[in-house]
Design an enzyme around this catalytic site. Structure first.
Site, PDB file in Angstrom:
ATOM      1  N   ASN A  12      43.230  22.422  45.396  1.00 44.97           N
ATOM      2  CA  ASN A  12      44.245  23.468  45.546  1.00 44.97           C
ATOM      3  C   ASN A  12      44.368  23.809  47.034  1.00 44.97           C
ATOM      4  OD1 ASN A  12      45.774  25.788  45.471  1.00 44.97           O
ATOM      5  ND2 ASN A  12      44.257  27.017  44.366  1.00 44.97           N
ATOM      6  N   LYS A  14      46.380  25.830  48.356  1.00 42.57           N
ATOM      7  CA  LYS A  14      46.840  27.222  48.549  1.00 42.57           C
ATOM      8  C   LYS A  14      47.970  27.254  49.583  1.00 42.57           C
ATOM      9  CE  LYS A  14      42.367  28.662  46.972  1.00 42.57           C
ATOM     10  NZ  LYS A  14      41.315  29.652  46.926  1.00 42.57           N
ATOM     11  N   HIS A 100      45.843  31.256  38.255  1.00 40.79           N
ATOM     12  CA  HIS A 100      44.824  31.237  39.301  1.00 40.79           C
ATOM     13  C   HIS A 100      44.472  32.678  39.657  1.00 40.79           C
ATOM     14  CE1 HIS A 100      42.914  30.901  43.195  1.00 40.79           C
ATOM     15  NE2 HIS A 100      42.590  29.674  42.833  1.00 40.79           N
ATOM     16  N   GLU A 102      44.023  34.217  42.303  1.00 39.65           N
ATOM     17  CA  GLU A 102      44.806  34.855  43.373  1.00 39.65           C
ATOM     18  C   GLU A 102      46.162  35.319  42.841  1.00 39.65           C
ATOM     19  OE1 GLU A 102      44.252  31.729  46.249  1.00 39.65           O
ATOM     20  OE2 GLU A 102      42.146  32.302  46.367  1.00 39.65           O
ATOM     21  N   GLU A 171      36.886  29.732  36.920  1.00 38.00           N
ATOM     22  CA  GLU A 171      36.723  30.045  38.337  1.00 38.00           C
ATOM     23  C   GLU A 171      36.302  31.505  38.487  1.00 38.00           C
ATOM     24  OE1 GLU A 171      39.055  27.349  41.110  1.00 38.00           O
ATOM     25  OE2 GLU A 171      40.506  28.759  40.309  1.00 38.00           O
ATOM     26  N   GLY A 177      36.502  31.197  47.510  1.00 31.16           N
ATOM     27  CA  GLY A 177      36.722  31.413  48.935  1.00 31.16           C
ATOM     28  C   GLY A 177      35.656  32.271  49.600  1.00 31.16           C
ATOM     29  N   SER A 213      34.138  27.802  45.620  1.00 30.25           N
ATOM     30  CA  SER A 213      33.279  27.371  46.732  1.00 30.25           C
ATOM     31  C   SER A 213      32.580  26.028  46.475  1.00 30.25           C
ATOM     32  CB  SER A 213      32.267  28.461  47.089  1.00 30.25           C
ATOM     33  OG  SER A 213      32.945  29.617  47.555  1.00 30.25           O
TER      34      SER A 213
END
Ligand code: PGA
Length: 258
Positions: A12, A14, A100, A102, A171, A177, A213
């Site tokens: 991904n 992003k 996701h 985010e 996730e 991140g 991560s």
């Protein structure tokens, strides 16, 4: 319900990279993979929308597939700023990420909206990586199982044909991140929760990817963990060489029972 044997290495990007970065990225990835993707691993990248066409062309020569990071909820219409899944399919895009963390946490997407996006992607013939995961506070409060069950609930009505094109990505929000990775045992535990929910409520055994991560250094132990069928990689997928190392780690380890 046979366990999935195929492995998934998904990257991904992003909101990173510009058009000039794409050729060198794919050249690095191809070289580091030794010319083509490992037989048993689907390697896919999820670039920003405007780089999708270029990525599809660069990837198809060595079987790298391409996904979008989200998609609109309808085939067309008055939805300013959204991108239709039918248009993504026209561009040769194969996958869409739905939910996701985010999108859920930075853009306030509800469980219902995530489900609508996923359904629209499937209706356009795309495949879906349906993302779930708990925050640190939810984990500390002992709510892992309840949160995952709530996020998975929209999948209850999926048809067999929809399940054939759906994988789940676990996730944990606290690992995305942050440099803080779930241990293989933590990943396996959560994957088993997801697998149990799918067995009990929809009689399915979808592939389950871990994300958060993941790096070239920790990929092998995560790839070898029980119930891990693949990895969804953010930061470490931005470099073609490190992403290739993660794909190799997946090729060299076998998924174990859930
Ligand atoms: P990360 O991101 O690997 O940079 O933690 C993972 C993801 O958001 O999919």
């Amino acid at each position: 319900m046979a366990a999935p044997t195929k492995r998934y290495c998904f990257g991904n990007w992003k909101m990173n990279k510009r058009p000039g970065d794409v050729p060198a990225y794919f050249a690095d990835l191809r070289q580091a993979l030794g010319g083509c993707c490992p037989d048993n691993v689907e390697v896919a990248v999820f670039p920003p929308f405007l780089l999708l066409g270029e990525a599809v062309q660069a990837g198809e020569v060595f079987q790298v597939t391409v996904g979008a990071q989200t998609c609109g909820t309808a085939e067309s219409g008055a939805f300013t700023g959204e991108v239709s899944p039918a248009l993504l399919a026209d561009f040769g895009v194969r996958w869409v990420l739905a939910g996701h963390s985010e999108r859920r946490h930075k853009f306030g997407e509800s469980d219902g909206l995530v489900a609508e996006r996923a359904k629209a992607a499937l209706a356009a013939g795309l495949s879906v990586t349906f993302c779930v995961g708990e925050t640190l506070a939810e984990r500390r409060e002992g709510r892992l199982e309840a949160v995952l069950a709530r996020q998975l609930e929209p999948l209850r009505g999926w048809t067999a044909a929809q399940w054939d094109r759906t994988v789940i990505a676990y996730e944990p929000v606290w690992a995305i991140g942050t440099g803080e990775t779930a241990t293989p045992a933590q990943a396996s535990e959560a994957h088993r929760v997801v697998a149990r929910w799918c067995r009990d409520h929809v009689q399915r055994q979808p592939a389950i990817l871990y994300g958060g991560s993941v790096t070239a250094a920790n990929a092998a132990e995560l790839a070898a963990a029980d119930a891990v069928d693949g990895l969804l990689v953010g930061g470490a997928s931005l470099d073609g060489k490190s992403f290739a190392a993660i794909a190799r780690a997946l090729a060299e380890t076998k998924g174990k029972a859930k």
